[in-house]
Write an enzyme that holds these catalytic residues in place. Structure first.
Site, mmCIF file in Angstrom:
data_model
loop_
_atom_site.group_PDB
_atom_site.id
_atom_site.type_symbol
_atom_site.label_atom_id
_atom_site.label_comp_id
_atom_site.label_asym_id
_atom_site.label_seq_id
_atom_site.Cartn_x
_atom_site.Cartn_y
_atom_site.Cartn_z
ATOM 1 N N CYS A 116 19.513 32.189 -45.443
ATOM 2 C CA CYS A 116 19.664 32.746 -44.082
ATOM 3 C C CYS A 116 20.516 33.851 -44.295
ATOM 4 O O CYS A 116 19.801 35.109 -44.680
ATOM 5 C CB CYS A 116 20.405 31.623 -43.231
ATOM 6 N N HIS A 219 16.974 26.882 -43.377
ATOM 7 C CA HIS A 219 18.094 26.194 -44.120
ATOM 8 C C HIS A 219 17.564 24.887 -45.067
ATOM 9 O O HIS A 219 17.424 24.013 -44.493
ATOM 10 C CB HIS A 219 19.053 25.797 -43.371
ATOM 11 N N GLU A 221 18.461 23.518 -47.335
ATOM 12 C CA GLU A 221 19.369 22.334 -47.480
ATOM 13 C C GLU A 221 19.426 21.090 -46.804
ATOM 14 O O GLU A 221 19.820 20.019 -47.402
ATOM 15 C CB GLU A 221 20.950 22.950 -47.992
#
Length: 243
Positions: A116, A219, A221
């Site tokens: 990001c 994102h 993650e």
């Protein structure tokens, strides 16, 4: 014999503190899934405080660098713009520290992954520029600040063929992603675009001149798509090949 996990430095956020927060005084923060994504991929996650003057010292102990996202923006002056959009929020100390870690990581040649805002910083470091506020420049753009929860997908991105990203996401050429940004990369400088949204917003960049220098606008993650986990595995694997 226990195998050695590659050490992955992960940049922290910095909050000023207040009566209704974790502390009345300044404190650092990091979403746990940044750490768990690295650990699950085989890395040893280490949180990095924001000390610009210690960039080279910290990077001397790292096998890889993960530059995280956050609810702030990069100073437009760093990419040659004099006007600042009203929506722009700056965190100068964080930007200075992450820039120092990025420069030191590049000097050492360690793998670097940006997520990001981390990707946006990488683009600026490569001489690129940013869109300061997507809705103003592209009123018909997708809702890149998605209204649904961040652990759900909001749109798809197309992976550009024959890029480093294409080679490590298990052959997926279109993947589902979450989206939490009001800015975007306008130009990648000396870098290369490796992912695009259907509305034309750049979703990923890389620098072929480096062994692993890759940024994504979403994102990963959160592990929404199998390609997200493949990205972390490839990053940690590259870090483990240091030296």
């Amino acid at each position: 014999m226990v195998s050695q996990r590659p050490v992955i430095g992960i940049t922290l956020d910095l909050e000023e503190g207040g009566a209704q927060q974790y502390s009345r005084f300044s404190w650092c923060a990091l979403r746990e899934n940044y750490l768990s994504a690295v650990a699950t991929a085989g890395g040893l996650p280490v949180a990095l405080p924001l000390f610009p003057q210690l960039g080279a010292d910290y990077m001397a102990h790292m096998d890889g660098l993960l530059i995280t996202g956050g609810a702030f923006d990069i100073d437009p002056a760093l990419y040659g713009e004099t006007a600042q959009h009203p929506s722009v929020t700056l965190r100068p100390r964080r930007t200075r520290a992450e820039s120092a870690y990025l420069a030191a990581g590049l000097e050492r040649g360690i793998p670097i992954l940006g997520i990001c805002g981390g990707m946006q910083l990488m683009a600026v470091a490569m001489g690129g520029t940013l869109v300061q506020h997507i809705p103003d420049e592209n009123p018909t753009a997708l809702p890149h600040e998605q209204p649904n929860p961040r652990n759900e997908a909001s749109h798809a991105v197309d992976i550009v063929p024959d890029t480093r990203l294409a080679g490590l996401v298990d052959g997926r050429m279109r993947i589902a992603v979450n989206s939490a940004h009001h800015q975007a990369v306008r130009t990648p400088g000396r870098g290369r675009i490796n992912a695009m949204a259907e509305d034309g917003i750049i979703e990923g960049i890389e620098d072929p001149a480096h062994r692993f220098f890759l940024g994504v606008q979403w994102h990963p993650e959160f592990g929404i798509d199998p390609a997200d986990r493949a990205l972390f595995r490839a990053f940690v694997k590259a870090a483990g090949e240091q030296g």
